[in-house]
Motif scaffolding. Structure first.
Motif, mmCIF file in Angstrom:
data_model
loop_
_atom_site.group_PDB
_atom_site.id
_atom_site.type_symbol
_atom_site.label_atom_id
_atom_site.label_comp_id
_atom_site.label_asym_id
_atom_site.label_seq_id
_atom_site.Cartn_x
_atom_site.Cartn_y
_atom_site.Cartn_z
ATOM 1 N N THR A 124 2.616 15.846 -12.517
ATOM 2 C CA THR A 124 2.216 15.057 -10.824
ATOM 3 C C THR A 124 3.196 13.897 -10.962
ATOM 4 O OG1 THR A 124 -0.278 16.103 -10.747
ATOM 5 C CG2 THR A 124 0.337 14.806 -8.909
ATOM 6 N N GLY A 125 2.645 12.750 -11.536
ATOM 7 C CA GLY A 125 3.507 11.833 -11.818
ATOM 8 C C GLY A 125 4.856 12.018 -11.689
ATOM 9 N N GLY A 126 5.783 13.210 -12.284
ATOM 10 C CA GLY A 126 6.832 13.382 -12.096
ATOM 11 C C GLY A 126 7.647 14.185 -11.076
ATOM 12 N N ALA A 127 6.754 14.303 -9.969
ATOM 13 C CA ALA A 127 6.553 15.761 -9.087
ATOM 14 C C ALA A 127 6.881 13.585 -7.647
ATOM 15 C CB ALA A 127 5.215 16.031 -9.024
ATOM 16 N N LEU A 128 6.151 13.044 -8.082
ATOM 17 C CA LEU A 128 6.046 12.447 -7.206
ATOM 18 C C LEU A 128 7.180 11.434 -6.967
ATOM 19 C CD1 LEU A 128 4.687 10.145 -4.603
ATOM 20 C CD2 LEU A 128 3.585 9.329 -6.374
ATOM 21 N N TYR B 281 -1.185 2.574 -8.924
ATOM 22 C CA TYR B 281 -0.511 4.042 -9.294
ATOM 23 C C TYR B 281 -0.181 3.789 -11.060
ATOM 24 C CZ TYR B 281 -1.666 6.348 -4.852
ATOM 25 O OH TYR B 281 -1.824 6.567 -3.486
ATOM 26 N N ALA B 282 -0.586 2.383 -11.280
ATOM 27 C CA ALA B 282 0.172 2.473 -12.346
ATOM 28 C C ALA B 282 -0.109 3.017 -13.447
ATOM 29 C CB ALA B 282 0.450 0.596 -12.656
ATOM 30 N N GLY B 283 1.257 3.292 -14.406
ATOM 31 C CA GLY B 283 1.002 4.334 -16.062
ATOM 32 C C GLY B 283 0.562 5.667 -15.234
ATOM 33 N N ALA B 284 0.445 6.471 -13.776
ATOM 34 C CA ALA B 284 0.574 7.829 -13.788
ATOM 35 C C ALA B 284 0.579 9.032 -14.080
ATOM 36 C CB ALA B 284 0.662 7.428 -11.167
ATOM 37 N N ALA B 285 2.705 8.328 -14.305
ATOM 38 C CA ALA B 285 3.339 9.489 -14.871
ATOM 39 C C ALA B 285 3.272 9.760 -16.469
ATOM 40 C CB ALA B 285 4.492 8.944 -14.247
ATOM 41 N N ARG B 286 2.968 8.422 -16.756
ATOM 42 C CA ARG B 286 2.381 8.675 -18.245
ATOM 43 C C ARG B 286 0.982 9.449 -18.789
ATOM 44 N NH1 ARG B 286 5.781 5.686 -21.329
ATOM 45 N NH2 ARG B 286 6.589 4.600 -20.610
ATOM 46 N N ARG B 287 -0.227 9.068 -17.480
ATOM 47 C CA ARG B 287 -1.016 10.106 -17.638
ATOM 48 C C ARG B 287 -1.153 11.623 -17.252
ATOM 49 N NH1 ARG B 287 -4.676 12.040 -19.281
ATOM 50 N NH2 ARG B 287 -7.109 11.138 -20.071
ATOM 51 N N HIS B 288 -0.473 11.544 -16.092
ATOM 52 C CA HIS B 288 -0.065 12.908 -15.362
ATOM 53 C C HIS B 288 1.336 12.778 -15.561
ATOM 54 C CE1 HIS B 288 -5.184 13.720 -14.466
ATOM 55 N NE2 HIS B 288 -4.602 11.737 -14.909
ATOM 56 N N PRO B 289 1.649 13.393 -16.439
ATOM 57 C CA PRO B 289 3.112 13.451 -16.685
ATOM 58 C C PRO B 289 3.901 14.897 -15.188
ATOM 59 C CG PRO B 289 2.562 14.283 -18.305
ATOM 60 C CD PRO B 289 1.288 13.796 -17.642
ATOM 61 N N ARG C 209 1.115 -0.896 -0.364
ATOM 62 C CA ARG C 209 -0.268 -0.171 -0.275
ATOM 63 C C ARG C 209 1.327 1.282 0.077
ATOM 64 N NH1 ARG C 209 -5.636 -0.003 0.600
ATOM 65 N NH2 ARG C 209 -5.140 1.992 1.601
ATOM 66 N N ALA C 210 0.571 2.145 -0.803
ATOM 67 C CA ALA C 210 0.906 3.383 -0.386
ATOM 68 C C ALA C 210 1.531 3.744 0.403
ATOM 69 C CB ALA C 210 0.380 4.057 -2.189
ATOM 70 N N VAL C 211 0.407 4.751 1.155
ATOM 71 C CA VAL C 211 0.648 5.276 2.260
ATOM 72 C C VAL C 211 1.872 4.671 3.757
ATOM 73 C CG1 VAL C 211 -0.397 6.439 3.842
ATOM 74 C CG2 VAL C 211 -1.587 6.573 1.866
ATOM 75 N N ARG C 212 1.286 3.126 3.396
ATOM 76 C CA ARG C 212 2.313 2.488 4.286
ATOM 77 C C ARG C 212 3.530 2.350 4.294
ATOM 78 N NH1 ARG C 212 0.276 -0.853 8.541
ATOM 79 N NH2 ARG C 212 -2.192 -0.712 8.322
ATOM 80 N N LEU C 213 3.884 2.283 2.565
ATOM 81 C CA LEU C 213 4.799 2.473 2.565
ATOM 82 C C LEU C 213 6.301 4.197 3.176
ATOM 83 C CD1 LEU C 213 6.616 0.955 -1.061
ATOM 84 C CD2 LEU C 213 7.313 3.216 -0.630
ATOM 85 N N LEU C 214 5.094 4.770 2.167
ATOM 86 C CA LEU C 214 5.565 5.851 2.710
ATOM 87 C C LEU C 214 5.866 6.488 4.385
ATOM 88 C CD1 LEU C 214 3.333 8.210 0.060
ATOM 89 C CD2 LEU C 214 6.362 7.979 0.089
ATOM 90 N N ALA C 215 4.587 5.583 5.097
ATOM 91 C CA ALA C 215 4.522 5.372 6.429
ATOM 92 C C ALA C 215 6.142 5.254 6.860
ATOM 93 C CB ALA C 215 3.703 5.032 6.955
ATOM 94 N N ALA D 134 8.954 3.840 -7.740
ATOM 95 C CA ALA D 134 8.826 5.079 -9.430
ATOM 96 C C ALA D 134 8.200 4.349 -10.589
ATOM 97 C CB ALA D 134 9.924 5.790 -9.210
ATOM 98 N N ARG D 135 8.524 2.813 -10.557
ATOM 99 C CA ARG D 135 8.666 2.219 -11.909
ATOM 100 C C ARG D 135 7.060 1.773 -12.207
ATOM 101 N NH1 ARG D 135 11.276 -4.132 -10.971
ATOM 102 N NH2 ARG D 135 9.279 -4.291 -9.870
#
Length: 477
Positions: A377-381, A367-375, A296-302, A434-435
């Motif tokens: 925002t995805g790039g910022a992450l 989040y798969a493909g998020a950086a391609r759909r929203h470059p 899970r994304a937020v648990r990873l960030l936690a 990131a991948r």
């Protein structure tokens, strides 16, 4: 300064923060519009940061003084911390636009509690005695019990709120008991006077008291052994509150530890440094190893935030070898903390933008493909993740880790090696996230409210600018 005199100029940032919180309640009472509530809160935080910047030009000021010291001392580093806290508060308010659009969130109460927590952190930046430190820490913490459960229809949020409440009460009791023991042994609570009192005969009581104070405050930075509340609280809370926990709350805990150890322990700073060094090694290792298993994304960030707390605390190990190097420790700790909170704010702002109206962080696969759909925002992450990992072009994170390792290399080489090894371990999960963002997969077009999009852009710009001008951060501290 006359012990009976009160310097209202020195107290102005705290006054403005508290008045802003009250103004938010009044505005919400008569308008009920979340946009107006957020606007008043943002204007108030801007005023607080201006007042803090003005105090830098006026030099160090003290107020609420007694014969043996002052409870409130405005210093340059303290004012720099307040400015950073206000910037983080503005970022959290920007992220909260989507949360406040939900029908089950009370706008006024939400922003009021957020500002109350921030007021505690602002007072903490100027604290001059143990009582002020503890009261400010509790003011920072108490609103979080409610804010974590702001989405009342989510069972996970209620569980997270109870979890943080139980651990916080236990940690607060330990801290207070330790402070009481220190007072019994030294007859003072003021940090400067405490350092002088500890220059005499010290015994086991002093060491036990110091360990209890440090151990209790470790809760605020989610350090081992009081780290277990963080993953559930981050994942159960609304995303802006998770960001607040990871930035404002963590910075407040680091400042509390820094003031007590470097200003209050005197000759026992070596003992405090050794205790924190042990906590630091355990925290970064546990956080990184646990993060490897997260889906899970937020648990990873936690768990990443827990590991980062270990890096934040690592410079205290310098004091174990060189108790007088408090200035070096302050620069390394606060410098790393500023870089870290900016990167963390960027990461949470981007996650909030990519999740849209959904109130949790979701799974990594979402989040798969998020950086391609929203470059953008995805790039910022991706930039935030790379920065947290300490890789270029995330120069802010790279400079932070280089600062810590270089400061530790001579006085505490073992801790420096542990930091380096853990940084390599962390690459695994940061690059994995990131991948996923760059994967060739369909990702929905998520509408992003302008406050959230602006927060992503502003936090990313701050990371890029400071990454290329790191001396600006060192000048703050």
């Amino acid at each position: 300064m006359n012990a009976q005199a009160i310097d209202h100029i020195a107290l102005l940032p705290a006054y403005l923060a508290a008045l802003t919180a009250l103004a938010v309640l009044v505005v919400d009472l008569f308008s009920g519009r979340s946009a107006l509530v957020l606007g008043v809160a943002a204007a108030g935080l801007a005023a607080v940061s201006i007042a803090a910047a003005r105090l830098v030009g006026l030099g160090d000021r003290s107020t609420l003084c007694a014969e043996d010291g002052c409870s409130y001392v405005t210093t340059g580093p303290g004012s720099g911390i307040v400015i950073v806290l206000c910037a983080l508060g503005l970022a959290v308010l920007g992220m909260s636009a989507a949360t406040l659009a939900a029908e089950d969130v009370a706008h006024g109460e939400y922003v009021f509690l957020l500002l109350c927590s921030l007021t505690g952190a602002i007072v903490l930046a100027y604290a001059g005695d143990l009582i002020t430190v503890i009261v400010a820490v509790e003011t920072l913490t108490l609103p979080l019990y409610v804010l974590v459960a702001a989405r009342r229809r989510r069972l996970a949020a209620a569980e997270a709120a109870v979890n943080i409440l139980v651990v916080s009460v236990a940690a607060g009791a330990v801290t207070l008991f330790g402070a009481a023991l220190l007072y019994a042994a030294t007859s003072t609570m003021h940090l400067d006077a405490l350092a002088v009192a500890l220059e005499g005969d010290v015994g086991a009581l002093h060491v036990v008291a110091i360990a209890m104070v440090i151990g209790g405050l470790a809760f605020k930075v989610a350090a081992v052994p009081l780290h277990g509340w963080a993953p559930g609280a981050y994942d159960g809370a609304p995303l802006p509150i998770a960001a607040h926990l990871s930035t404002v709350s963590k910075l407040g805990g680091v400042v509390a530890l820094l003031w007590i150890v470097t200003r209050g322990l005197g000759p026992l700073a070596a003992t405090g440094g050794l205790i924190i060094a042990i906590i630091s090694i355990a925290t970064m290792t546990v956080g990184n190893l646990a993060a490897l298993r997260q889906t899970r994304a937020v648990r990873l960030l936690a768990w990443s935030s827990i590991a980062q707390a270990g890096y934040l605390l690592a410079p205290f190990a310098i004091l174990a070898a060189e108790p007088d190097d408090t200035a070096v420790v302050a620069i390394a700790v606060l410098g790393y903390a500023v870089f870290y909170v900016l990167l963390e704010a960027t990461a949470f702002a981007a996650v909030t933008a990519l999740r849209g109206t959904r109130d949790d962080g979701g799974s990594l696969s979402d989040y798969a493909g998020a950086a391609r759909r929203h470059p953008l925002t995805g790039g910022a992450l991706i930039l935030a993740l790379i920065g947290l990992a300490g890789l270029p072009p995330g120069f802010a994170g790279l400079f932070a880790k280089v600062t810590v390792v270089s400061a530790l290399a001579v006085p505490a080489p073992v801790v420096a090696i542990v930091v380096g090894v853990n940084a390599v371990i962390a690459l695994t999960y940061y690059l994995r996230f990131a991948r996923v963002l760059l994967a060739r997969a369909p990702f929905p077009n998520v509408p992003q409210p302008w406050p959230v999009a602006f927060t992503v852009a502003a936090s990313t710009a701050a990371v890029v600018i400071i990454g290329f001008a790191p001396q600006f951060v060192l000048n703050l501290v």
